[in-house]
Write a protein that holds these residues in place. Sequence first.
Motif, PDB file in Angstrom:
ATOM      1  N   ARG A  24       0.836  -1.210   0.000  1.00 34.00           N
ATOM      2  CA  ARG A  24       0.000   0.000   0.000  1.00 34.00           C
ATOM      3  C   ARG A  24       0.867   1.255   0.000  1.00 34.00           C
ATOM      4  O   ARG A  24       0.577   2.222  -0.698  1.00 34.00           O
ATOM      5  N   LEU A  25       1.928   1.245   0.809  1.00 34.48           N
ATOM      6  CA  LEU A  25       2.836   2.380   0.869  1.00 34.48           C
ATOM      7  C   LEU A  25       3.494   2.615  -0.491  1.00 34.48           C
ATOM      8  O   LEU A  25       3.545   3.742  -0.990  1.00 34.48           O
ATOM      9  N   ALA A  26       3.958   1.547  -1.105  1.00 35.98           N
ATOM     10  CA  ALA A  26       4.576   1.657  -2.433  1.00 35.98           C
ATOM     11  C   ALA A  26       3.568   2.167  -3.456  1.00 35.98           C
ATOM     12  O   ALA A  26       3.885   3.043  -4.267  1.00 35.98           O
ATOM     13  N   ALA A  27       2.348   1.648  -3.412  1.00 36.74           N
ATOM     14  CA  ALA A  27       1.320   2.082  -4.363  1.00 36.74           C
ATOM     15  C   ALA A  27       1.007   3.564  -4.193  1.00 36.74           C
ATOM     16  O   ALA A  27       0.862   4.294  -5.185  1.00 36.74           O
ATOM     17  N   ARG A  29       3.003   5.904  -2.976  1.00 35.04           N
ATOM     18  CA  ARG A  29       4.153   6.680  -3.444  1.00 35.04           C
ATOM     19  C   ARG A  29       4.220   6.713  -4.967  1.00 35.04           C
ATOM     20  O   ARG A  29       4.500   7.766  -5.562  1.00 35.04           O
ATOM     21  N   ILE A  30       3.982   5.583  -5.596  1.00 37.28           N
ATOM     22  CA  ILE A  30       3.993   5.520  -7.061  1.00 37.28           C
ATOM     23  C   ILE A  30       2.880   6.399  -7.625  1.00 37.28           C
ATOM     24  O   ILE A  30       3.099   7.176  -8.559  1.00 37.28           O
ATOM     25  N   SER A  31       1.682   6.290  -7.052  1.00 40.07           N
ATOM     26  CA  SER A  31       0.555   7.105  -7.529  1.00 40.07           C
ATOM     27  C   SER A  31       0.847   8.587  -7.384  1.00 40.07           C
ATOM     28  O   SER A  31       0.564   9.385  -8.290  1.00 40.07           O
ATOM     29  N   GLN A  32       1.416   8.987  -6.247  1.00 42.20           N
ATOM     30  CA  GLN A  32       1.742  10.402  -6.034  1.00 42.20           C
ATOM     31  C   GLN A  32       2.778  10.888  -7.042  1.00 42.20           C
ATOM     32  O   GLN A  32       2.645  11.989  -7.593  1.00 42.20           O
ATOM     33  N   ALA A  33       3.799  10.066  -7.298  1.00 39.77           N
ATOM     34  CA  ALA A  33       4.827  10.454  -8.270  1.00 39.77           C
ATOM     35  C   ALA A  33       4.226  10.555  -9.668  1.00 39.77           C
ATOM     36  O   ALA A  33       4.513  11.506 -10.411  1.00 39.77           O
ATOM     37  N   MET A  34       3.389   9.589 -10.037  1.00 38.79           N
ATOM     38  CA  MET A  34       2.746   9.620 -11.353  1.00 38.79           C
ATOM     39  C   MET A  34       1.843  10.849 -11.485  1.00 38.79           C
ATOM     40  O   MET A  34       1.856  11.531 -12.503  1.00 38.79           O
ATOM     41  N   ASP A  35       1.075  11.125 -10.439  1.00 38.72           N
ATOM     42  CA  ASP A  35       0.176  12.284 -10.475  1.00 38.72           C
ATOM     43  C   ASP A  35       0.949  13.591 -10.617  1.00 38.72           C
ATOM     44  O   ASP A  35       0.527  14.488 -11.349  1.00 38.72           O
ATOM     45  N   LEU A  43      -5.826  14.850 -15.732  1.00 33.39           N
ATOM     46  CA  LEU A  43      -6.321  13.561 -15.252  1.00 33.39           C
ATOM     47  C   LEU A  43      -5.287  12.979 -14.298  1.00 33.39           C
ATOM     48  O   LEU A  43      -4.095  13.200 -14.472  1.00 33.39           O
ATOM     49  N   THR A  44      -5.764  12.236 -13.311  1.00 35.64           N
ATOM     50  CA  THR A  44      -4.824  11.543 -12.431  1.00 35.64           C
ATOM     51  C   THR A  44      -4.377  10.241 -13.105  1.00 35.64           C
ATOM     52  O   THR A  44      -5.016   9.770 -14.055  1.00 35.64           O
ATOM     53  N   ALA A  45      -3.314   9.677 -12.582  1.00 38.33           N
ATOM     54  CA  ALA A  45      -2.837   8.396 -13.098  1.00 38.33           C
ATOM     55  C   ALA A  45      -3.924   7.325 -12.933  1.00 38.33           C
ATOM     56  O   ALA A  45      -4.110   6.480 -13.815  1.00 38.33           O
ATOM     57  N   ALA A  46      -4.640   7.369 -11.822  1.00 38.09           N
ATOM     58  CA  ALA A  46      -5.717   6.400 -11.597  1.00 38.09           C
ATOM     59  C   ALA A  46      -6.828   6.564 -12.634  1.00 38.09           C
ATOM     60  O   ALA A  46      -7.369   5.570 -13.134  1.00 38.09           O
ATOM     61  N   ASP A 132      12.294  -0.614 -10.877  1.00 38.29           N
ATOM     62  CA  ASP A 132      12.269  -1.621 -11.942  1.00 38.29           C
ATOM     63  C   ASP A 132      10.860  -1.697 -12.540  1.00 38.29           C
ATOM     64  O   ASP A 132       9.905  -1.988 -11.819  1.00 38.29           O
ATOM     65  N   PRO A 133      10.711  -1.432 -13.841  1.00 35.38           N
ATOM     66  CA  PRO A 133       9.383  -1.419 -14.467  1.00 35.38           C
ATOM     67  C   PRO A 133       8.618  -2.739 -14.339  1.00 35.38           C
ATOM     68  O   PRO A 133       7.398  -2.746 -14.287  1.00 35.38           O
ATOM     69  N   GLY A 134       9.323  -3.846 -14.254  1.00 37.64           N
ATOM     70  CA  GLY A 134       8.644  -5.136 -14.155  1.00 37.64           C
ATOM     71  C   GLY A 134       8.240  -5.522 -12.745  1.00 37.64           C
ATOM     72  O   GLY A 134       7.488  -6.478 -12.550  1.00 37.64           O
ATOM     73  N   LEU A 135       8.699  -4.768 -11.753  1.00 37.49           N
ATOM     74  CA  LEU A 135       8.433  -5.115 -10.363  1.00 37.49           C
ATOM     75  C   LEU A 135       6.938  -5.144 -10.053  1.00 37.49           C
ATOM     76  O   LEU A 135       6.434  -6.097  -9.460  1.00 37.49           O
TER      77      LEU A 135
END
Length: 148
Positions: A24-27, A29-35, A43-46, A132-135
């Motif tokens: 959840r923490l990783a998700a 952080r990733i969402s915030q960086a993408m946004d 539009l948001t990443a979501a 890593d993109p595949g992670l």
Amino acid sequence: MQPKSTLRPDAAALLAVCPGWNSRLAARRISQAMDREMAGCGLTAAQVGLMAQVAVAADDTLGALARRCGLDQSTLSRNLRTLERDGLVEIVTAESDLRRRAVWLTETGLRRLEAALPAWRRAQAALAAQVDPGLAQRLAAATASLAE
């Protein structure tokens, strides 16, 4: 004499090893960086991800979309209402079965998704430089059986 509490170290251990917490923490952080990277596209990443799921759907029912997105139907409906309010998706009752509802992108939604793709690509490239993109794909594949 009071016994020494282990709550603090036990809580720290939980946070260190819990796959639920850490994913959840990783998700987040990733969402915030993408946004942040995609802020200029409106539009948001979501939202882009949800619109992409709608765009590629062979089965356009809300139930099938919810399963593909890993969301319950009420959360999916809440997210879709925002897109519907903005004229990006249309949600209709299926003529063949009045209990089924289907969703698809409007022309405006198709254009907005297409216009968001360059920002999404830039956001992906920035993220790939750090993670890593595949992670995330491997994690999603490894946990697929948990959704059943």
